[in-house]
Write a protein that holds these residues in place. Structure first.
Motif, PDB file in Angstrom:
ATOM      1  N   LYS A 486      -6.965 -10.389  13.844  1.00  0.00           N
ATOM      2  CA  LYS A 486      -7.486 -11.845  13.824  1.00  0.00           C
ATOM      3  C   LYS A 486      -8.616 -12.139  13.096  1.00  0.00           C
ATOM      4  CE  LYS A 486      -6.796 -12.102  19.139  1.00  0.00           C
ATOM      5  NZ  LYS A 486      -7.328 -11.667  20.462  1.00  0.00           N
ATOM      6  N   LYS A 487      -9.621 -11.157  12.824  1.00  0.00           N
ATOM      7  CA  LYS A 487     -10.600 -11.340  12.005  1.00  0.00           C
ATOM      8  C   LYS A 487     -10.163 -11.656  10.341  1.00  0.00           C
ATOM      9  CE  LYS A 487     -14.006  -8.236  14.260  1.00  0.00           C
ATOM     10  NZ  LYS A 487     -14.611  -6.970  13.907  1.00  0.00           N
ATOM     11  N   TYR A 488      -9.041 -10.995  10.063  1.00  0.00           N
ATOM     12  CA  TYR A 488      -8.654 -11.195   8.777  1.00  0.00           C
ATOM     13  C   TYR A 488      -7.925 -12.440   8.644  1.00  0.00           C
ATOM     14  CZ  TYR A 488      -5.315  -9.867   4.782  1.00  0.00           C
ATOM     15  OH  TYR A 488      -4.686  -9.761   3.715  1.00  0.00           O
ATOM     16  N   ARG A 489      -7.089 -12.713   9.661  1.00  0.00           N
ATOM     17  CA  ARG A 489      -6.467 -14.200   9.372  1.00  0.00           C
ATOM     18  C   ARG A 489      -7.324 -15.282   9.414  1.00  0.00           C
ATOM     19  NH1 ARG A 489      -2.508 -11.745  12.497  1.00  0.00           N
ATOM     20  NH2 ARG A 489      -3.367 -12.531  14.393  1.00  0.00           N
ATOM     21  N   ALA A 490      -8.509 -15.341  10.225  1.00  0.00           N
ATOM     22  CA  ALA A 490      -9.474 -16.028  10.268  1.00  0.00           C
ATOM     23  C   ALA A 490     -10.447 -16.216   9.109  1.00  0.00           C
ATOM     24  CB  ALA A 490     -10.663 -15.924  11.464  1.00  0.00           C
ATOM     25  N   ALA A 491     -10.424 -15.265   8.264  1.00  0.00           N
ATOM     26  CA  ALA A 491     -11.097 -15.178   7.106  1.00  0.00           C
ATOM     27  C   ALA A 491     -10.433 -16.046   5.892  1.00  0.00           C
ATOM     28  CB  ALA A 491     -11.564 -13.744   6.700  1.00  0.00           C
ATOM     29  N   PHE A 493      -6.708 -17.226   6.206  1.00  0.00           N
ATOM     30  CA  PHE A 493      -5.428 -17.910   6.433  1.00  0.00           C
ATOM     31  C   PHE A 493      -5.624 -19.133   7.656  1.00  0.00           C
ATOM     32  CE2 PHE A 493      -4.709 -13.751   5.250  1.00  0.00           C
ATOM     33  CZ  PHE A 493      -4.071 -13.959   3.834  1.00  0.00           C
ATOM     34  N   ASP A 494      -6.791 -19.272   8.206  1.00  0.00           N
ATOM     35  CA  ASP A 494      -6.470 -20.271   9.378  1.00  0.00           C
ATOM     36  C   ASP A 494      -6.728 -21.743   8.826  1.00  0.00           C
ATOM     37  OD1 ASP A 494      -6.490 -18.476  11.346  1.00  0.00           O
ATOM     38  OD2 ASP A 494      -8.460 -19.019  12.287  1.00  0.00           O
ATOM     39  N   TRP A 500      -3.364 -18.284   1.037  1.00  0.00           N
ATOM     40  CA  TRP A 500      -4.843 -17.693   1.108  1.00  0.00           C
ATOM     41  C   TRP A 500      -5.872 -18.819   0.624  1.00  0.00           C
ATOM     42  CZ3 TRP A 500      -6.507 -12.204   0.984  1.00  0.00           C
ATOM     43  CH2 TRP A 500      -7.640 -12.080   0.580  1.00  0.00           C
ATOM     44  N   ARG A 501      -6.757 -19.152   1.393  1.00  0.00           N
ATOM     45  CA  ARG A 501      -7.821 -19.850   0.938  1.00  0.00           C
ATOM     46  C   ARG A 501      -9.241 -18.954   0.530  1.00  0.00           C
ATOM     47  NH1 ARG A 501     -12.328 -22.400   4.257  1.00  0.00           N
ATOM     48  NH2 ARG A 501     -13.201 -24.375   3.137  1.00  0.00           N
ATOM     49  N   HIS A 502      -9.602 -19.067  -0.856  1.00  0.00           N
ATOM     50  CA  HIS A 502     -10.502 -18.086  -1.223  1.00  0.00           C
ATOM     51  C   HIS A 502     -11.915 -18.523  -1.189  1.00  0.00           C
ATOM     52  CE1 HIS A 502     -11.442 -14.429  -3.336  1.00  0.00           C
ATOM     53  NE2 HIS A 502     -12.245 -15.150  -4.177  1.00  0.00           N
TER      54      HIS A 502
END
Length: 650
Positions: A486-491, A493-494, A500-502
């Protein structure tokens, strides 16, 4: 149109690894690729073919071949690379065992130390045996609270040869900063030095380690490298052992490299942690290896004959990137200490002495040496130097001109950009292409980097969000203690699902280069118009009166106004005349919207330990909001200069 500053000669292009790779790809796939732009397009059109070619060209050492290059390429996150392959990261970095110098260590105010590839292998083999005797095994965490020493590299290679996961923190972190990181990952072994040097002063590390240990009950052994003193006192650290005593029972010998899947965890890296507890980013062995081989061999044109240096601490991903140069067989220079001690030209003096061919540093450093009046090309023999790399923040236009004016005319200046998140780069150098002022030369091979406008459309020649619209092997495996991701996707891809939004605000130029305007979360929005902070820094920091600056947006009367804080040169005052000069410089070179509503002085500008300005922390302070994790800052005391400023009330 950006000014052309450098172009490689036909001879340089012909002799480059990039050209050799193009020829290899053309033979392998019966193609007719002629230049970088065509190669880049092929690499994102045919990613499986590209990464397979990189695997072979990079000479990845493996015990079991892969069955498939990639599956689920349409999933981000979710794509998996090089299925069924078995390899070991450390084995790939220790492929050479000859008498060529592998590492040169230069400590502040110390004579240089050197170790050959053969001696490095032997030292790693002894360290690995010592760790194995402690019971260190696949998946255990081994950590370093270390200066940038040869022993730090040895400890990492020994740990990863066993399949353990390496993580490190720079020794200038306070106890809380270390606990915020290591406390999350329950390490088994801690390597530390007794202290370190910076700016001519000695700093004790053992006192901090003593404070850490009660909070890190998972640690079974502390190994202390004598650095600040020849015989440090370990009485206050029960169970601690000196480096030489730790290795003493174990002779050198053939190493047993544990063979692991491509996506076995290798490193745990940390986000800067300026907005909360740092995220623990887990990177895989195979993805890190193949991405670094690509960036070093092709984008940096690294060869065995090169001597490569990057000014970095062991807590910044550029350390991991630099150390991967061992897989190419180059000579790696490690430096620990202040880059300005005993004088501002110290690193260039070292470059001349060690014959450094690739010199890596930060945009902040290049701006600082220019302010100090350092003229490296005239003061030192830099005849060996062929490339300067810069990262950490956007490189100003003035710094581009400074490098070619005062360092060397015939060199490749590669401003590169990526991050801890991908342990690599989205944009890099291209040794076969031109350098234009203010531009990063190219997008990295295999990295489908685009700029998205506010409607989520890909744009060229316009500012937008840096995104990557296709998976790549060095994406994180995930975050530690984030089982459902969840944290990974929120960082990442949300915002744009499956993309990937950098977090960078960029423009892809007509020359296929990249301009970075700053972090998109620090973008200023006066009157609803997005302005990158780097656009303002580029102007302000050309002025001799201004040593440094930071710009933030202040919420004001239903809008945002631009507030510029400046650190002035000694003896300079912020007069009406200087304020007008600053505003005029910004207006004439950008737009009226870039001109700050207020210009205020501060004695210091806050930075992370990795040398990044912390606009968000300053923004929080001026709005009376807390800064949650000040241990991530190199100079947290500087934040006090921004609090309760009466000038911001009107």
């Amino acid at each position: 149109m950006s000014q052309l500053l450098w172009q490689p000669t036909p001879e340089q292009i012909a002799a480059s690894n990039m050209t050799a790779f193009i020829q290899y790809v053309n033979r392998k796939y019966q193609l007719f690729i002629q230049d970088y732009n065509q190669l880049y397009q092929w690499s994102i059109d045919r990613p499986a073919d590209f990464w397979a070619a990189m695997w072979e060209f990079g000479g990845v050492i493996f015990s079991q071949p892969y069955s498939q290059v990639v599956v689920d390429l349409d999933k981000m996150p979710g794509a998996r690379w090089f299925l069924d392959a078995r390899l070991n990261f450390a084995q790939n970095l220790l492929r050479y065992r000859d008498e060529q110098t592998a590492l040169i260590f230069q400590g502040e105010g110390r004579p240089a130390e050197k170790i050959s590839y053969a001696a490095l292998y032997d030292l790693v083999s002894r360290t690995a045996r010592a760790l194995k005797a402690l019971g260190v095994k696949q998946g255990d965490r081994v950590v370093g609270f270390m200066p940038n020493l040869i022993q730090t590299v040895v400890a990492m290679l020994a740990a990863t040869s066993l399949g353990a996961i390496w993580s490190s923190c720079s020794p200038d972190f306070g106890i809380k900063g270390v606990l915020d990181r290591f406390g999350q990952i329950a390490p088994k072994v801690l390597f530390t030095a007794d202290g370190y040097f910076y700016g001519g002063k000695v700093f004790d590390s053992l006192e901090r380690v003593r404070g850490l240990l009660p909070e890190l009950p998972s640690i079974e052994k502390v190994v202390v490298v004598p650095y600040a003193q020849p015989e440090p006192d370990l009485c206050a650290l029960p169970g601690a052992v000196l480096w030489e005593d730790f290795l003493a029972p174990y002779p050198a010998g053939e190493m047993e490299f544990v063979q692991l899947p491509f996506d076995h965890p290798l490193y745990i890296m940390y986000s800067s942690g300026t907005t909360g507890i740092p995220k623990c980013i887990v990177h895989g062995a195979g993805g890190t290896l193949i991405q670094h081989l690509k960036e070093l061999l092709l984008h940096t044109d690294l060869k065995r004959s090169d001597t490569i240096f990057y000014y970095t601490t062991c807590g910044w991903m550029m350390w991991n990137w630099l150390v991967s140069s061992l897989a190419v067989g180059a000579t790696v220079v490690l430096y620990d200490g202040s880059p300005f001690h005993p004088h501002p030209g110290a690193l260039f003096e070292m470059a001349a002495k060690q014959g450094i061919t690739v010199f890596g540093t930060s945009a902040k450093y290049l701006a600082a040496v220019e302010k100090e009046g350092v003229r490296p090309g005239k003061q030192y023999d830099l005849s060996a130097l062929r490339a300067v790399l810069s990262t950490g923040s956007p490189l100003s236009m003035e710094s581009f001109y400074y490098v070619y004016r005062e360092i060397k005319q015939d060199l490749q200046l590669a401003s590169i950009s990526g991050g801890t998140d991908i342990i690599s780069c989205f944009a890099l150098g291209n040794p076969t292409g031109p350098v234009y002022a203010g531009q990063l030369q190219c997008r990295g091979l295999g990295m489908k980097v685009e700029a998205f406008d506010e409607q989520g459309r890909s744009v060229l020649g316009q500012k937008g969000e840096l995104v990557c619209t296709m998976p790549f092997p060095s994406m994180p495996l995930g975050f530690w203690n984030d089982p459902e991701g969840k944290k990974y996707r929120a960082a990442y891809f949300d915002y744009y699902p499956n993309i990937w939004r950098h977090g960078d605000y960029v423009e892809i130029t007509p020359q296929n280069g990249l301009i970075i305007y700053g972090r998109s979360d620090a973008t200023l929005n006066p009157g609803g118009v997005r302005i990158g902070t780097a656009e303002i820094y580029r102007q302000v920091e050309t002025l001799p009166e201004v040593l440094d600056s930071i710009v933030v947006g202040q919420d004001w009367q239903g809008d945002v106004r631009v507030i510029l804080f400046v650190k002035l040169a000694p003896g300079v005052e912020l007069t009406e005349e200087l304020q007008n000069k600053i505003r005029r410089t910004i207006r004439e070179n950008t737009t009226p919207r870039h001109v700050p509503a207020k210009i205020l002085t501060v004695p210091d500008i806050p930075y992370t330990i990795n040398g990044k300005k912390v606009e968000l922390a300053v923004r929080n302070v001026i709005h009376g909001q807390p800064v949650l994790n000040q241990d991530a800052l190199a100079n947290p005391g500087a934040l006090a200069y921004f609090a309760h400023r009466a000038e911001l009330e009107s």
